[in-house]
Design a protein around this motif. Structure first.
Motif, mmCIF file in Angstrom:
data_model
loop_
_atom_site.group_PDB
_atom_site.id
_atom_site.type_symbol
_atom_site.label_atom_id
_atom_site.label_comp_id
_atom_site.label_asym_id
_atom_site.label_seq_id
_atom_site.Cartn_x
_atom_site.Cartn_y
_atom_site.Cartn_z
ATOM 1 N N VAL A 169 -3.692 3.705 -0.390
ATOM 2 C CA VAL A 169 -4.205 3.079 -1.608
ATOM 3 C C VAL A 169 -3.481 1.747 -1.759
ATOM 4 C CG1 VAL A 169 -4.855 5.195 -2.812
ATOM 5 C CG2 VAL A 169 -2.586 4.256 -3.131
ATOM 6 N N PRO A 206 -4.521 6.898 5.845
ATOM 7 C CA PRO A 206 -5.173 6.751 4.543
ATOM 8 C C PRO A 206 -4.185 6.117 3.566
ATOM 9 C CG PRO A 206 -4.575 9.043 4.923
ATOM 10 C CD PRO A 206 -4.223 8.287 6.166
ATOM 11 N N ARG A 229 -1.297 7.919 1.869
ATOM 12 C CA ARG A 229 -1.811 9.112 1.176
ATOM 13 C C ARG A 229 -2.086 10.253 2.133
ATOM 14 N NH1 ARG A 229 -1.578 9.169 -4.426
ATOM 15 N NH2 ARG A 229 -1.546 7.009 -5.088
ATOM 16 N N ASN A 278 -8.886 2.173 -2.084
ATOM 17 C CA ASN A 278 -8.337 3.030 -1.038
ATOM 18 C C ASN A 278 -9.140 2.879 0.234
ATOM 19 O OD1 ASN A 278 -10.428 5.280 -0.863
ATOM 20 N ND2 ASN A 278 -9.991 5.200 -3.044
ATOM 21 N N VAL A 296 0.855 -1.184 0.000
ATOM 22 C CA VAL A 296 0.000 0.000 0.000
ATOM 23 C C VAL A 296 0.891 1.233 0.000
ATOM 24 C CG1 VAL A 296 -1.879 -1.151 1.226
ATOM 25 C CG2 VAL A 296 -0.183 0.111 2.526
#
Length: 52
Positions: free
Chosen positions: A26, A24, A14, A41, A11
């Motif tokens: 994606v 956070p 973000r 996400n 991942v």
């Protein structure tokens, strides 16, 4: 829950952690699939992540 992330999932963060350690992210790669667009996400608890 959007999806359960298996071991070896990659991942990208973000942003900064919110509500403690929720980051956070994606999803770029799971052992079953590489995502090239329409990246899933969501948020991941920071203690479950390690830097590559």
């Amino acid at each position: 829950m959007i999806m359960q992330l298996p071991p070896e999932t990659v991942v990208e963060s973000r942003g900064s952690a919110t509500n403690g350690k929720w980051l956070p992210v994606v999803v770029e790669y799971t052992p079953q699939q590489t995502y090239l667009r329409n990246l899933p996400n969501g948020y991941v608890w920071g203690d479950y992540l390690c830097r590559l």
